[in-house]
Write a protein that holds these residues in place. Structure first.
Motif, PDB file in Angstrom:
ATOM      1  N   SER A   1     -11.182 -10.357  -7.549  1.00 18.33           N
ATOM      2  CA  SER A   1      -9.826 -10.841  -7.295  1.00 18.33           C
ATOM      3  C   SER A   1      -8.806  -9.712  -7.339  1.00 18.33           C
ATOM      4  O   SER A   1      -8.980  -8.720  -8.052  1.00 18.33           O
ATOM      5  N   SER A   2      -7.720  -9.906  -6.611  1.00 21.65           N
ATOM      6  CA  SER A   2      -6.567  -9.019  -6.691  1.00 21.65           C
ATOM      7  C   SER A   2      -5.336  -9.853  -6.367  1.00 21.65           C
ATOM      8  O   SER A   2      -5.262 -11.008  -6.770  1.00 21.65           O
ATOM      9  N   ASN A   3      -4.404  -9.319  -5.611  1.00 20.05           N
ATOM     10  CA  ASN A   3      -3.171 -10.050  -5.316  1.00 20.05           C
ATOM     11  C   ASN A   3      -3.277 -10.838  -4.020  1.00 20.05           C
ATOM     12  O   ASN A   3      -2.584 -10.562  -3.040  1.00 20.05           O
ATOM     13  N   GLY A   4      -4.147 -11.836  -4.016  1.00 14.77           N
ATOM     14  CA  GLY A   4      -4.308 -12.640  -2.806  1.00 14.77           C
ATOM     15  C   GLY A   4      -5.589 -13.443  -2.834  1.00 14.77           C
ATOM     16  O   GLY A   4      -6.219 -13.611  -3.884  1.00 14.77           O
ATOM     17  N   ASN A   5      -6.000 -13.940  -1.681  1.00 13.70           N
ATOM     18  CA  ASN A   5      -7.150 -14.833  -1.581  1.00 13.70           C
ATOM     19  C   ASN A   5      -8.474 -14.088  -1.714  1.00 13.70           C
ATOM     20  O   ASN A   5      -8.703 -13.067  -1.066  1.00 13.70           O
ATOM     21  N   GLU A   6      -9.346 -14.623  -2.542  1.00  8.23           N
ATOM     22  CA  GLU A   6     -10.672 -14.048  -2.729  1.00  8.23           C
ATOM     23  C   GLU A   6     -11.556 -14.333  -1.513  1.00  8.23           C
ATOM     24  O   GLU A   6     -11.414 -15.367  -0.852  1.00  8.23           O
ATOM     25  N   HIS A   7     -12.505 -13.442  -1.239  1.00  4.92           N
ATOM     26  CA  HIS A   7     -13.496 -13.673  -0.187  1.00  4.92           C
ATOM     27  C   HIS A   7     -14.585 -14.600  -0.723  1.00  4.92           C
ATOM     28  O   HIS A   7     -15.080 -14.429  -1.845  1.00  4.92           O
ATOM     29  N   ASP A   8     -14.997 -15.554   0.091  1.00  3.93           N
ATOM     30  CA  ASP A   8     -16.096 -16.436  -0.307  1.00  3.93           C
ATOM     31  C   ASP A   8     -17.377 -15.645  -0.566  1.00  3.93           C
ATOM     32  O   ASP A   8     -18.163 -15.992  -1.450  1.00  3.93           O
TER      33      ASP A   8
ATOM     34  N   VAL B   1     -16.557 -13.261 -16.540  1.00  8.75           N
ATOM     35  CA  VAL B   1     -15.191 -13.522 -16.092  1.00  8.75           C
ATOM     36  C   VAL B   1     -15.077 -12.998 -14.668  1.00  8.75           C
ATOM     37  O   VAL B   1     -14.934 -11.797 -14.430  1.00  8.75           O
ATOM     38  N   ILE B   2     -15.196 -13.926 -13.705  1.00  4.33           N
ATOM     39  CA  ILE B   2     -15.071 -13.572 -12.291  1.00  4.33           C
ATOM     40  C   ILE B   2     -13.594 -13.619 -11.951  1.00  4.33           C
ATOM     41  O   ILE B   2     -13.011 -14.693 -11.791  1.00  4.33           O
ATOM     42  N   ASP B   3     -12.993 -12.444 -11.835  1.00  6.17           N
ATOM     43  CA  ASP B   3     -11.542 -12.371 -11.809  1.00  6.17           C
ATOM     44  C   ASP B   3     -11.126 -10.998 -11.287  1.00  6.17           C
ATOM     45  O   ASP B   3     -11.867 -10.374 -10.538  1.00  6.17           O
ATOM     46  N   THR B   4      -9.953 -10.527 -11.719  1.00  5.09           N
ATOM     47  CA  THR B   4      -9.543  -9.164 -11.423  1.00  5.09           C
ATOM     48  C   THR B   4     -10.280  -8.210 -12.355  1.00  5.09           C
ATOM     49  O   THR B   4     -11.046  -8.627 -13.232  1.00  5.09           O
ATOM     50  N   GLU B   5     -10.014  -6.934 -12.196  1.00 10.26           N
ATOM     51  CA  GLU B   5     -10.547  -5.965 -13.143  1.00 10.26           C
ATOM     52  C   GLU B   5     -10.031  -6.274 -14.546  1.00 10.26           C
ATOM     53  O   GLU B   5      -9.013  -6.947 -14.711  1.00 10.26           O
TER      54      GLU B   5
ATOM     55  N   ILE C   1      -6.153  -1.454 -13.569  1.00  9.85           N
ATOM     56  CA  ILE C   1      -5.588  -2.451 -14.485  1.00  9.85           C
ATOM     57  C   ILE C   1      -4.072  -2.348 -14.585  1.00  9.85           C
ATOM     58  O   ILE C   1      -3.418  -3.278 -15.078  1.00  9.85           O
ATOM     59  N   GLY C   2      -3.510  -1.236 -14.112  1.00 11.78           N
ATOM     60  CA  GLY C   2      -2.052  -1.133 -14.084  1.00 11.78           C
ATOM     61  C   GLY C   2      -1.435  -2.085 -13.081  1.00 11.78           C
ATOM     62  O   GLY C   2      -0.284  -2.496 -13.227  1.00 11.78           O
ATOM     63  N   GLU C   3      -2.212  -2.456 -12.072  1.00 18.62           N
ATOM     64  CA  GLU C   3      -1.721  -3.370 -11.035  1.00 18.62           C
ATOM     65  C   GLU C   3      -2.332  -4.765 -11.156  1.00 18.62           C
ATOM     66  O   GLU C   3      -1.772  -5.734 -10.647  1.00 18.62           O
ATOM     67  N   LEU C   4      -3.481  -4.848 -11.815  1.00 14.66           N
ATOM     68  CA  LEU C   4      -4.216  -6.113 -11.893  1.00 14.66           C
ATOM     69  C   LEU C   4      -4.460  -6.465 -13.364  1.00 14.66           C
ATOM     70  O   LEU C   4      -5.336  -5.889 -14.005  1.00 14.66           O
ATOM     71  N   TYR C   5      -3.685  -7.393 -13.887  1.00 14.38           N
ATOM     72  CA  TYR C   5      -3.769  -7.713 -15.311  1.00 14.38           C
ATOM     73  C   TYR C   5      -4.412  -9.074 -15.603  1.00 14.38           C
ATOM     74  O   TYR C   5      -4.771  -9.375 -16.745  1.00 14.38           O
ATOM     75  N   HIS C   6      -4.569  -9.895 -14.583  1.00 13.52           N
ATOM     76  CA  HIS C   6      -4.953 -11.293 -14.782  1.00 13.52           C
ATOM     77  C   HIS C   6      -6.282 -11.439 -15.514  1.00 13.52           C
ATOM     78  O   HIS C   6      -6.429 -12.255 -16.424  1.00 13.52           O
TER      79      HIS C   6
END
Length: 544
Positions: free
Chosen positions: A326-333, A81-85, A291-296
């Motif tokens: 990932s976080s709250n915005g655009n991911e780096h390539d 799962v390439i995503d947030t934490e 994870i308190g800020e990044l739930y996705h």
């Protein structure tokens, strides 16, 4: 809207493949008529239900289990799962989190020589050894503007892309400022509305119907009071609590002060060179520190593999490999590309990527990574996005394996749109992107129960959840028929879906009520179905 399913023709076509993968003229069809609608009380896990048995356009997983199409596999399938934490200790996930058995925990050494020290459960590409994490990354438009202005990167960004980035950047700033104005309005009026209503409801036990009646009484004799009553009615209808307003303020401030701030450099905490794909000495093995800020990522992982009485994911015997970019915005390539490579090199059979952006600075790195996954027989499943766009007309959506000339760079990449639980003009989720040349297939993605950090749950919507559904299906197919290739599993998922021959509402600026045939909104024209996919996979595996 009336949601009765009257004289609805469902055509479910299953094409069987020979050893040479040529289509044969053998198909299975059924026609289903119903004048009932699904029971709202039984829609908690509606994505698992069956159109024929339950009158719900789910993926027929319960039916596949009941008919014993799924048996315990010899080895669990790993899904990255390439995503947030991810909350790896969540009650619904902790039994299904991947562990790197080649690595010795906490010894500060790269025991398996994969380039990542102490990566016991995965890798976080946007955190550092101090426990810091990029929470608000720079907008991709800002990265492109910077790259264009750097002498060392001449030629990377042409003038056309630079102008496009400038336009997107200004639009993003304008949107963020508009959001801040909205937050300020909510912050001002919410407490005023609560205070005004204490006169009428000391216990604050009012309903929207009561507020609407109260509004009618005061709308002419006390305009200011009427406004506050009206606002509170909306706050209740749209679940806008003080906590929600405070969270929105935090997000918008993050956009303005960091993501869109030319003086903020998000990579400073990592210490890497973001323009060097060979610089991999950054990141941290901590995949659940924020994870308190990044739930996705927790949501997505739970749709794939959650296993509790409260929530059943799609693939019971799949393991989740957290790869945080990932976080709250655009991911780096760079992080996307290295994340894909990490997942492939460490045993993932399926990679889920539930994110997207409108610009890409180093898109070739990502295309190369997608092809690397294909060379290693790994399937990538990606979300189509939530911007209500026709991707056949919008060429700026990344990541995507489809080039501008509609040529795909690989045969292992699936782009997934979202559908709802009703078979009527609202079948296409109102937010979902679509497109006959880009979107491969649709999957449930509307009002789905998912896990969020700290052993909590919520109902959510988005193509991110649709992508997770398809990743889970892919995991099941691989677990039952491990001899199949990634390309074969992609074709199975696309061709085994259920085709709904109805017109659906498709978003349009000029005509918000425009109707188009659902089968014209993706390459396959179908909604995924695990029952049919397993039948097709068995046939193909037997032929092999």
């Amino acid at each position: 809207m009336n949601r009765l399913y009257i004289s609805l023709l469902l055509l479910n076509t299953i094409w069987f493949f020979s050893c040479s993968d040529k289509k044969q003229l053998q198909s299975v069809e059924f026609t289903y008529f119903s004048n009932t609608k699904p029971d709202d009380n039984n829609l908690n896990n509606w994505i698992l239900e069956d159109i024929k048995l339950d009158s719900v356009p789910g993926i027929s997983l319960d039916r596949a289990i009941n008919d014993e199409l799924i048996t315990p596999p010899k080895n669990p399938i790993i899904i990255a799962v390439i995503d947030t934490e991810i909350d790896i200790n969540h009650e619904s996930l902790k039994r299904n989190i991947w562990q790197n058995k080649k690595e010795i925990p906490g010894n500060g050494k790269d025991d398996d020589a994969n380039g990542y020290i102490d990566d016991i459960n995965g890798w976080n590409f946007i955190g550092n050894a101090k426990g810091e994490n990029i929470i608000y990354p720079n907008n991709e438009s800002l990265r492109i503007i910077r790259a264009y202005k750097k002498d060392s990167l001449n030629g990377l960004v042409n003038k056309e892309l630079y102008k496009k980035a400038l336009k997107k950047y200004e639009e993003a700033k304008e949107s963020a400022q508009s959001d801040m104005d909205y937050v300020n309005f909510l912050t001002d009026t919410y407490p005023k509305s609560k205070k005004a209503l204490l006169k009428f409801f000391p216990k604050e036990d009012y309903t929207t119907d009561q507020l609407d009646s109260l509004y009618d009484i005061y709308k002419e004799k006390d305009e200011e009071l009427a406004k506050l009553i009206y606002y509170m009615s909306d706050y209740i209808k749209y679940d806008l609590s003080k906590e929600w307003i405070d969270d929105l303020r935090k997000t918008v401030e993050g956009d303005l002060n960091k993501s869109l701030n030319p003086d903020y450099f998000d990579r400073d905490i990592l210490g890497d060179n973001p323009d060097d794909i060979n610089d991999i000495s950054y990141g941290t093995p901590i995949v659940n520190g924020h994870i308190g800020e990044l739930y996705h990522g927790t949501e997505v992982a739970s749709i794939i593999a959650a296993q509790t009485d409260s929530l059943k994911g799609v693939c019971e015997n799949c393991l989740i490999m957290p790869v945080s970019i990932s976080s709250n915005g655009n991911e780096h390539d760079k992080d996307i590309a290295l994340g894909i490579k990490y997942a492939v090199d460490n045993g993932a059979k399926v990679i889920n990527m539930s994110f997207g952006k409108e610009l890409s600075l180093h898109k070739q790195w990502v295309l190369d990574a997608i092809k690397y996954a294909e060379d290693n027989n790994v399937l990538i499943v990606s979300s189509a996005g939530n911007s209500r766009l026709n991707l056949s007309e919008i060429t700026d959506y990344y990541p995507n394996d489809n080039l501008n000339d509609e040529t795909e760079v690989s045969n292992n990449y699936i782009l997934v749109g979202a559908t709802t639980n009703t078979i009527d003009p609202d079948l296409l989720a109102y937010f979902s992107n679509y497109g006959q040349h880009d979107v491969d297939v649709f999957a449930p993605g509307h009002l789905i129960k998912a896990a969020i950090p700290n052993n909590k749950y919520k109902e959510d919507s988005g193509t991110s959840l649709s992508s997770a559904v398809v990743s889970g299906i892919a995991g099941i197919i691989f677990s039952q028929y491990p001899d199949l290739s990634a390309a074969q599993v992609k074709r199975i998922i696309m061709n085994s879906g259920v085709e709904y021959n109805i017109d659906v509402s498709v978003p349009s600026k000029d005509n918000p009520k425009r109707l188009l045939p659902f089968k014209q909104l993706s390459k396959s024209g179908k909604i995924v179905n695990v029952y049919n996919a397993l039948l097709m996979a068995k046939s193909l595996s037997d032929d092999n």
